[in-house]
Design a protein around this motif. Structure first.
Motif, PDB file in Angstrom:
ATOM      1  N   GLU A 121      41.751  33.500  40.533  1.00 45.38           N
ATOM      2  CA  GLU A 121      41.690  33.520  41.994  1.00 45.38           C
ATOM      3  C   GLU A 121      42.495  34.688  42.552  1.00 45.38           C
ATOM      4  OE1 GLU A 121      39.641  31.874  43.741  1.00 45.38           O
ATOM      5  OE2 GLU A 121      38.921  30.749  42.004  1.00 45.38           O
ATOM      6  N   GLU A 122      43.614  34.986  41.915  1.00 49.34           N
ATOM      7  CA  GLU A 122      44.408  36.148  42.322  1.00 49.34           C
ATOM      8  C   GLU A 122      43.596  37.429  42.152  1.00 49.34           C
ATOM      9  OE1 GLU A 122      48.078  38.818  40.517  1.00 49.34           O
ATOM     10  OE2 GLU A 122      47.804  36.746  39.832  1.00 49.34           O
ATOM     11  N   PHE A 123      42.903  37.543  41.021  1.00 51.09           N
ATOM     12  CA  PHE A 123      42.090  38.736  40.759  1.00 51.09           C
ATOM     13  C   PHE A 123      40.957  38.863  41.772  1.00 51.09           C
ATOM     14  CE2 PHE A 123      43.272  38.448  35.995  1.00 51.09           C
ATOM     15  CZ  PHE A 123      44.432  39.170  36.229  1.00 51.09           C
ATOM     16  N   ARG A 124      40.312  37.759  42.077  1.00 49.18           N
ATOM     17  CA  ARG A 124      39.197  37.798  43.027  1.00 49.18           C
ATOM     18  C   ARG A 124      39.670  38.208  44.425  1.00 49.18           C
ATOM     19  NH1 ARG A 124      36.306  32.141  41.012  1.00 49.18           N
ATOM     20  NH2 ARG A 124      35.061  33.060  39.325  1.00 49.18           N
ATOM     21  N   ALA A 125      40.786  37.637  44.853  1.00 46.99           N
ATOM     22  CA  ALA A 125      41.324  37.983  46.170  1.00 46.99           C
ATOM     23  C   ALA A 125      41.750  39.444  46.221  1.00 46.99           C
ATOM     24  CB  ALA A 125      42.509  37.074  46.512  1.00 46.99           C
ATOM     25  N   LEU A 126      42.354  39.917  45.136  1.00 46.28           N
ATOM     26  CA  LEU A 126      42.795  41.307  45.078  1.00 46.28           C
ATOM     27  C   LEU A 126      41.609  42.260  45.104  1.00 46.28           C
ATOM     28  CD1 LEU A 126      45.271  43.130  44.812  1.00 46.28           C
ATOM     29  CD2 LEU A 126      45.054  42.956  42.332  1.00 46.28           C
ATOM     30  N   ALA A 131      36.305  38.958  36.841  1.00 43.55           N
ATOM     31  CA  ALA A 131      37.359  38.936  37.858  1.00 43.55           C
ATOM     32  C   ALA A 131      38.451  39.945  37.521  1.00 43.55           C
ATOM     33  CB  ALA A 131      37.947  37.534  37.964  1.00 43.55           C
ATOM     34  N   PHE A 132      38.831  40.002  36.235  1.00 41.50           N
ATOM     35  CA  PHE A 132      39.859  40.953  35.830  1.00 41.50           C
ATOM     36  C   PHE A 132      39.393  42.390  36.044  1.00 41.50           C
ATOM     37  CE2 PHE A 132      40.959  43.869  32.357  1.00 41.50           C
ATOM     38  CZ  PHE A 132      42.281  44.126  32.688  1.00 41.50           C
ATOM     39  N   LYS A 133      38.181  42.712  35.609  1.00 39.16           N
ATOM     40  CA  LYS A 133      37.692  44.088  35.700  1.00 39.16           C
ATOM     41  C   LYS A 133      37.511  44.520  37.149  1.00 39.16           C
ATOM     42  CE  LYS A 133      34.667  45.412  32.534  1.00 39.16           C
ATOM     43  NZ  LYS A 133      33.499  45.414  31.615  1.00 39.16           N
ATOM     44  N   ALA A 134      37.146  43.582  38.035  1.00 39.69           N
ATOM     45  CA  ALA A 134      37.014  43.928  39.447  1.00 39.69           C
ATOM     46  C   ALA A 134      38.368  44.238  40.076  1.00 39.69           C
ATOM     47  CB  ALA A 134      36.334  42.792  40.197  1.00 39.69           C
ATOM     48  N   ALA A 135      39.419  43.550  39.600  1.00 35.63           N
ATOM     49  CA  ALA A 135      40.749  43.749  40.181  1.00 35.63           C
ATOM     50  C   ALA A 135      41.523  44.871  39.512  1.00 35.63           C
ATOM     51  CB  ALA A 135      41.558  42.455  40.088  1.00 35.63           C
ATOM     52  N   ALA A 136      41.131  45.261  38.297  1.00 38.90           N
ATOM     53  CA  ALA A 136      41.902  46.233  37.517  1.00 38.90           C
ATOM     54  C   ALA A 136      42.196  47.523  38.278  1.00 38.90           C
ATOM     55  CB  ALA A 136      41.180  46.528  36.200  1.00 38.90           C
TER      56      ALA A 136
END
Length: 297
Positions: A158-163, A53-58
């Motif tokens: 959840e924030e990372f996934r939405a972003l 999730a973090f790497k997808a949003a980074a």
């Protein structure tokens, strides 16, 4: 006469003496991260899910590659049971190991760690003597640990996934708009070429407007800013095509008018030979009748 307490009124109290404690210096940006981590209670999340999730949003957080590399490296030291109910995902690699693995100095490592905390990605859990260490029991569960607490990433999953989802949609929208801009440019090039082939003067205002609308498109990186610019370019392409159609229609009408204005001579032109009928009677043995009925032989 001014009293002593009146003379002191309005003065700021002297600052408290600063004594080195050996503890990590806190910055205002690091304090909310600690509160975020305190809300972690563990659960169904896995370290793989949190890291993904973090790497997808980074890319959409404006996070540079060094920060992403550091988080990825820290996750190598955590285990699935660290994220379960009642546990806490803390890792404790040394500064020397971290600087060697990331290829930076220890001073840069300290600065990087502080930056990670300010980005609300980790919390520093310091021991009383400022050292990093940890212990696990025979089942692998952490019984004591001081180092980097990764729970803020779990709290923000959840924030990372939405972003990440919003970022993917934005990228798709930008790509679609850039395709539309390419189509509009191609239409304009085709229109200009037809003007030249038909030897019709190019409409200078439209050409100038098209160049101005197309010039700044590359610098626009958001769909919100790109959409009106692309729509303006498309409108100019439509106007240019209409101008071409009107110019071609005008040329055709002029040609037709010239053709219709030519006077047609009923006797034919002098330089056109007349056609004389040479067909004889149906019976070649008979001559033509003369005036009194006598047959001419």
């Amino acid at each position: 006469m001014q009293l002593p307490h009146q003379a002191e009124r309005g003065r700021m109290p002297p600052p408290l003496p600063s004594r080195p404690t050996g503890l990590r210096r806190l910055t205002p940006a690091m304090l909310p991260t600690a509160r975020l981590a305190d809300g972690f209670a563990g659960g169904d999340i896995t370290p793989g899910q949190a890291l993904a999730a973090f790497k997808a949003a980074a890319p959409f957080l404006g996070i540079g590659p060094r920060v992403a590399q550091a988080i990825d490296w820290l996750f190598r030291f955590t285990q699935p049971q660290d994220w379960q109910l009642g546990a806490r995902p803390i890792v404790w690699p040394s500064a020397a190991m971290m600087s060697a693995e990331l290829g930076i100095t220890e001073t840069q490592t300290k600065r990087l760690n502080r930056h990670l905390a300010e980005l609300r990605l980790i919390v520093m859990r310091d021991s009383p003597n400022g050292k990093r260490f940890g212990h696990r029991d025979r089942s692998g569960r952490i019984i004591e640990a001081y180092g980097f607490d990764l729970s803020p990433i779990a709290q923000r999953i959840e924030e990372f996934r939405a972003l990440a989802e919003a970022g993917r949609e934005e990228r798709a929208a930008v790509a679609k708009l850039r395709r539309r801009a390419s189509i509009a440019r191609a239409s304009l090039r085709q229109t200009w070429e037809t003007f030249r082939e038909q030897e019709i003067d190019l409409p200078a205002p439209l050409r100038t407007a098209a160049q101005a609308a197309s010039r700044g498109l590359k610098a626009l990186d958001s769909s919100q800013r790109l959409k009106p610019a692309v729509e303006a370019l498309e409108a100019i392409a439509v106007d240019a095509r209409r101008a071409l159609e009107m110019a071609l229609a005008g040329a055709s009408l002029e040609q037709t008018s010239i053709s219709e204005s030519v006077e047609m001579c009923p006797k034919g032109h002098a330089d056109v030979p007349h056609i004389t009928t040479t067909n004889q009677g149906l019976n070649p043995n008979k001559g033509l009748f003369a005036g009194g009925g006598e047959i001419l032989r």
